[in-house]
Design an enzyme around this catalytic site. Structure first.
Site, PDB file in Angstrom:
ATOM      1  N   TYR A 145       1.038  -0.929  -0.384  1.00  0.00           N
ATOM      2  CA  TYR A 145       0.317   0.035   0.257  1.00  0.00           C
ATOM      3  C   TYR A 145       1.044   1.001  -0.613  1.00  0.00           C
ATOM      4  CZ  TYR A 145      -2.978   3.977   2.342  1.00  0.00           C
ATOM      5  OH  TYR A 145      -3.326   5.096   2.545  1.00  0.00           O
ATOM      6  N   LYS A 183     -14.248   0.986   8.581  1.00  0.00           N
ATOM      7  CA  LYS A 183     -13.359   0.573   8.709  1.00  0.00           C
ATOM      8  C   LYS A 183     -12.507  -0.881   8.452  1.00  0.00           C
ATOM      9  CE  LYS A 183     -10.583   3.679   7.221  1.00  0.00           C
ATOM     10  NZ  LYS A 183      -9.176   4.857   6.945  1.00  0.00           N
TER      11      LYS A 183
END
Length: 326
Positions: A145, A183
């Site tokens: 990421y 999330k």
């Protein structure tokens, strides 16, 4: 028209609410509402009460952009908040398609049409570094990421001299605030601690790790509404916005790290006293976890952003005022 990618997500949805607060309604929301295993709930709930003109799926939007469907549309700004932000995702091919290729296409469209383009980068670009200044020697991501975001930051850096319009990458540090309940594991430490304290009366934090004692791990916690203001500032939508275009990749943090114990104390001052339990450091986070972050914000200030940041305590109080069951 204003375009917000990732508009149903944590930061994107807060940005839409803040756009509404300054009178902006002509908004196109772009997102992906398909279920995902790392999410703990639906994102669309974040848009309750928000006002916007239209919605498009992220793939339909990219296709429309590449086919020229928006070439004649008057667009005031593109806020590119959409990304795969799951730091445990190891599919590098997916991550690069989602975070790098998609961002490239939007940036080229924005630059060609001289549209302010403000995008989400991340402090994960620094990874194992303990110096958080926007220089290559400090950029050592620990996960794909962070790598995908760094590659795009560098893609912009290599082209800055040829860009006349505003293109700003904001390296978000540890963001917290309302609308992050979907999330799952990627929610902020603040969200997790709050839920634990509410449900069990006990906050569970990591034992000493990364050279820090129990609960002394430190993060630069930044309130999501401060980041929204930063986005609006560089897009030219606030009274103190720059009068000329800006090309930059800058840190978006407060410049002050706080401990996990500080977070617990701030939460207990609102939710009531509780216990702290120290748990072993998770094995799947080994060699991919930042035990300390603190933004160097000199470049942010040099780029023209001079607003003060919300303190951790005030930000947590504001979160509970807006979202009492956070």
């Amino acid at each position: 028209m204003i375009i917000v990618t990732g508009g149903a997500g944590f930061i994107g949805s807060n940005l839409i609410h803040e756009l509404n607060a300054i009178g902006k309604r002509n908004i196109l929301v772009v997102d992906n509402l398909a279920p995902a295993p790392h999410l703990s709930g639906p994102k669309f709930l974040n848009l309750q009460g928000a006002q916007y003109d239209d919605y498009m799926d992220k793939l339909d939007f990219l296709e429309a952009v590449t086919e020229g469907d928006f070439d004649e549309t008057e667009i005031a700004a593109i806020f590119h908040q959409g990304a795969c932000s799951n730091t445990l995702e190891d599919d590098g091919r997916y991550m690069m398609h989602n975070n790098f290729d998609y961002s490239k296409a939007l940036m080229h469209f924005a630059v060609e049409h001289e549209i302010p383009f403000i995008y989400a980068s991340t402090a994960a670009t620094y990874g194992r570094s303990t110096v958080f200044k926007e220089f290559p020697e400090n950029e050592r991501p620990l996960n794909v990421y962070g790598y995908s975001k760094l590659v795009f930051d560098n893609y912009l850096r290599h082209r800055m001299d040829d860009i006349d319009s505003t293109v700003v990458g904001l390296r978000y540090f540890s963001v917290y605030g309302p609308r992050e309940q979907h999330k799952g594991r990627m929610s902020s430490v603040i969200h997790h601690f709050s839920k634990q304290l509410r449900d069990t009366g006990t906050i569970r934090m990591f034992e000493g790790s990364g050279g820090y004692a129990d609960g002394e791990q430190r993060r630069d916690f930044v309130f999501v509404k401060d980041l929204c203001r930063m986005n609006l500032h560089f897009a030219g939508m606030l009274p103190d916005s720059p009068k000329r275009s800006v090309q930059a990749v800058v840190n978006a943090g407060t410049g002050h790290a706080r401990t996990f114990k500080d977070v617990a104390a701030a939460l207990m001052s609102i939710q009531g006293e509780g216990k702290i339990e120290y748990i072993p450091f998770p094995g799947d986070l080994k060699n991919r976890y930042q035990h300390y972050t603190e933004a160097d914000i000199a470049s942010l200030r040099a780029a023209g952003y001079h607003s003060a940041f919300t303190s951790l305590e005030d930000g947590i109080r504001a979160t509970f005022k807006e979202e009492p069951l956070a």
